[in-house]
Design an enzyme around this catalytic site. Sequence first.
Site, PDB file in Angstrom:
ATOM      1  N   LYS A  52       0.850  -1.309  -0.091  1.00  0.00           N
ATOM      2  CA  LYS A  52      -0.095   0.027   0.006  1.00  0.00           C
ATOM      3  C   LYS A  52       1.042   1.082   0.078  1.00  0.00           C
ATOM      4  CE  LYS A  52      -3.694  -2.621   2.339  1.00  0.00           C
ATOM      5  NZ  LYS A  52      -4.732  -2.691   3.278  1.00  0.00           N
ATOM      6  N   GLN A  96      -4.160  -1.420   9.603  1.00  0.00           N
ATOM      7  CA  GLN A  96      -4.196  -2.684   9.055  1.00  0.00           C
ATOM      8  C   GLN A  96      -4.843  -3.996  10.003  1.00  0.00           C
ATOM      9  OE1 GLN A  96      -3.411  -3.375   5.636  1.00  0.00           O
ATOM     10  NE2 GLN A  96      -3.787  -5.337   5.891  1.00  0.00           N
ATOM     11  N   ASP A 119     -10.970   3.110   3.934  1.00  0.00           N
ATOM     12  CA  ASP A 119     -11.184   1.631   4.114  1.00  0.00           C
ATOM     13  C   ASP A 119     -12.839   1.519   3.642  1.00  0.00           C
ATOM     14  OD1 ASP A 119      -8.990  -0.206   3.946  1.00  0.00           O
ATOM     15  OD2 ASP A 119      -8.650   0.418   6.139  1.00  0.00           O
TER      16      ASP A 119
HETATM   17  N1  GUN Z   1      -6.703  -6.519   6.323  1.00  0.00           N
HETATM   18  C1  GUN Z   1      -7.106  -7.167   5.216  1.00  0.00           C
HETATM   19  N2  GUN Z   1      -7.562  -6.358   3.891  1.00  0.00           N
HETATM   20  C2  GUN Z   1      -7.454  -5.167   4.485  1.00  0.00           C
HETATM   21  C3  GUN Z   1      -8.019  -3.826   4.095  1.00  0.00           C
HETATM   22  O1  GUN Z   1      -8.506  -3.670   2.986  1.00  0.00           O
HETATM   23  N3  GUN Z   1      -7.864  -2.780   5.080  1.00  0.00           N
HETATM   24  C4  GUN Z   1      -7.429  -2.968   6.265  1.00  0.00           C
HETATM   25  N4  GUN Z   1      -7.283  -1.842   7.026  1.00  0.00           N
HETATM   26  N5  GUN Z   1      -6.942  -4.074   6.621  1.00  0.00           N
HETATM   27  C5  GUN Z   1      -7.099  -5.140   5.882  1.00  0.00           C
END
Ligand code: GUN
Length: 276
Positions: A52, A96, A119
């Site tokens: 990311k 995350q 998100d």
């Molecule tokens: N863990 C797995 N996928 C995601 C996501 O899209 N965002 C976040 N914050 N955590 C994750």
Amino acid sequence: MATIIDGKAVSAFLKDGIKKECLELKEKGVSVCLAVIIVGDDPASRTYVNNKKKACEAVGIISREYALPADTSMAELLALIDELNNDREVNGILCQLPLPKGLSDELVIKAISPKKDVDAFSAENVGHIMIGDHTFLPPSAYPQYCFCGKECVVVGRSNIVGKPMAMLLLQQNGTVTICHSKTKNLKEVTRRADILVAAVGKPYFVTADMVKDGAVVIDVGMDRNSEGKLCGDVDFAEVSKKASYITPVPGGVGPMTIATLLKNTVTAAKQQNGLI
Ligand code: GUN
């Protein structure tokens, strides 16, 4: 044999547009910034966070990492989120998930300001997705496709993927069924699907006998198989012989999730600067 939907290529196209948007914002004096929180040292989470951050850099979004030890308390984590909610330089906040044992994903989702919830996990943003007036797309958003009148079956009912995905399909006029662990005759339901979305979080859960000939199969899974290798919820080798289109793992929905995150961060920056 199915055509493979190349999420990497689609996301590269979307990222080009996002890069241009970031340049235009720069000219208006706006630097787009995403705060990325990672707690503990789970290797999969570390990989996702690195991907990311790299994607942010590639389009001109500043990413600020906050790496906290696994023994961080809930109070400390919430204090950091509070600080970032109030930091005018931070447009989006991503923590995350899942968090290490003892910390609550739900409390974190609640704590992040809906205006910075890139998100789209908060009740407020999920609510906007439900009624179709959302500014932030859910992470599993996909390119436009004609779902009109098609049988869409989503396997999995998580707040993060299954439910928002079902809502998007509904808004695009699909006939939507959500299946879950208590669904009776699961195979009969999934075999009706013109569009089958797998979001269960179990490696190779969707097998070829569950899929209609010519179905479009979207695999949202990010699982590890018995050898620890990244794989999806779909038995790709067999299902791809029956499907018309299929997304691979990796290289399917994953890159799209990142593109959506970047897009949402730019949207947040525009909104916070009165530009939309
Ligand atoms: N863990 C797995 N996928 C995601 C996501 O899209 N965002 C976040 N914050 N955590 C994750």
